[in-house]
Design a protein around this motif. Structure first.
Motif, short mmCIF file in Angstrom:
data_model
loop_
_atom_site.label_atom_id
_atom_site.label_comp_id
_atom_site.label_asym_id
_atom_site.label_seq_id
_atom_site.Cartn_x
_atom_site.Cartn_y
_atom_site.Cartn_z
N GLN A 51 -11.26 -14.93 14.84
CA GLN A 51 -11.94 -16.14 15.29
C GLN A 51 -13.09 -16.54 14.37
O GLN A 51 -13.31 -17.73 14.14
CB GLN A 51 -12.45 -15.95 16.72
CG GLN A 51 -11.34 -15.75 17.73
CD GLN A 51 -10.37 -16.92 17.76
OE1 GLN A 51 -10.77 -18.06 17.82
NE2 GLN A 51 -9.08 -16.62 17.72
N ALA A 52 -13.81 -15.57 13.85
CA ALA A 52 -14.94 -15.90 12.96
C ALA A 52 -14.45 -16.60 11.70
O ALA A 52 -15.09 -17.54 11.22
CB ALA A 52 -15.72 -14.64 12.60
N ALA A 53 -13.32 -16.17 11.18
CA ALA A 53 -12.78 -16.80 9.97
C ALA A 53 -12.42 -18.24 10.25
O ALA A 53 -12.74 -19.13 9.45
CB ALA A 53 -11.56 -16.03 9.47
N MET A 54 -11.78 -18.50 11.37
CA MET A 54 -11.40 -19.87 11.70
C MET A 54 -12.65 -20.73 11.88
O MET A 54 -12.69 -21.88 11.43
CB MET A 54 -10.55 -19.90 12.96
CG MET A 54 -10.03 -21.28 13.26
SD MET A 54 -9.07 -21.97 11.90
CE MET A 54 -7.59 -22.39 12.72
N ALA A 55 -13.68 -20.18 12.50
CA ALA A 55 -14.93 -20.93 12.68
C ALA A 55 -15.54 -21.30 11.33
O ALA A 55 -15.99 -22.44 11.14
CB ALA A 55 -15.92 -20.11 13.51
N MET A 56 -15.51 -20.38 10.37
CA MET A 56 -16.05 -20.68 9.05
C MET A 56 -15.23 -21.75 8.34
O MET A 56 -15.78 -22.65 7.72
CB MET A 56 -16.12 -19.41 8.19
CG MET A 56 -17.21 -18.47 8.63
SD MET A 56 -17.53 -17.11 7.48
CE MET A 56 -15.92 -16.41 7.24
N PHE A 57 -13.91 -21.66 8.45
CA PHE A 57 -13.05 -22.67 7.83
C PHE A 57 -13.31 -24.04 8.42
O PHE A 57 -13.38 -25.04 7.72
CB PHE A 57 -11.58 -22.30 7.96
CG PHE A 57 -11.19 -21.05 7.23
CD1 PHE A 57 -11.62 -20.81 5.92
CD2 PHE A 57 -10.40 -20.11 7.83
CE1 PHE A 57 -11.26 -19.67 5.24
CE2 PHE A 57 -10.03 -18.94 7.16
CZ PHE A 57 -10.47 -18.72 5.86
N LEU A 58 -13.48 -24.09 9.74
CA LEU A 58 -13.75 -25.36 10.40
C LEU A 58 -15.09 -25.94 9.96
O LEU A 58 -15.23 -27.15 9.76
CB LEU A 58 -13.69 -25.21 11.92
CG LEU A 58 -12.29 -24.95 12.49
CD1 LEU A 58 -12.39 -24.60 13.97
CD2 LEU A 58 -11.38 -26.15 12.27
N MET A 59 -16.08 -25.07 9.80
CA MET A 59 -17.39 -25.52 9.32
C MET A 59 -17.27 -26.08 7.90
O MET A 59 -17.85 -27.12 7.59
CB MET A 59 -18.40 -24.38 9.37
CG MET A 59 -18.83 -24.01 10.77
SD MET A 59 -19.90 -22.56 10.81
CE MET A 59 -21.38 -23.21 10.06
N LEU A 60 -16.53 -25.39 7.03
CA LEU A 60 -16.34 -25.88 5.67
C LEU A 60 -15.63 -27.23 5.66
O LEU A 60 -15.94 -28.09 4.84
CB LEU A 60 -15.55 -24.86 4.83
CG LEU A 60 -16.32 -23.61 4.42
CD1 LEU A 60 -15.38 -22.58 3.82
CD2 LEU A 60 -17.44 -23.95 3.45
#
Length: 81
Positions: A51-60
């Protein structure tokens, strides 16, 4: 919406491309990322979704391309220290 497995596969292929198309094993990539090979395989297959990876990708994705390049450059310099 894009799946996290798609993102990991795109990134894995991009890293291979950076290395002149030289194949990078999932075991080698997992070691670089500090996770087990099984975890990395699960990410690529989509059976596990960090989930943390997806959150970072969405932020980018909220940023313009120029800002993404700036952020990634800054993170890269921090990681090299």
């Amino acid at each position: 919406m894009v799946e996290i497995s798609d993102i990991f596969n795109i990134l894995h292929n991009a890293v291979e491309s950076k290395h002149m198309g030289k194949k990078i094993s999932q075991a080698a990539m997992a070691k670089k990322l500090g996770v087990s090979m099984r975890t990395y395989q699960d990410w690529r297959l989509g059976t596990s979704k960090p989930q943390a990876a997806m959150a970072m990708f969405l932020m980018l994705c909220e940023l313009e391309e120029e800002d993404v390049n700036f952020v990634l450059g800054k993170l890269k310099r921090l990681m090299e220290k």
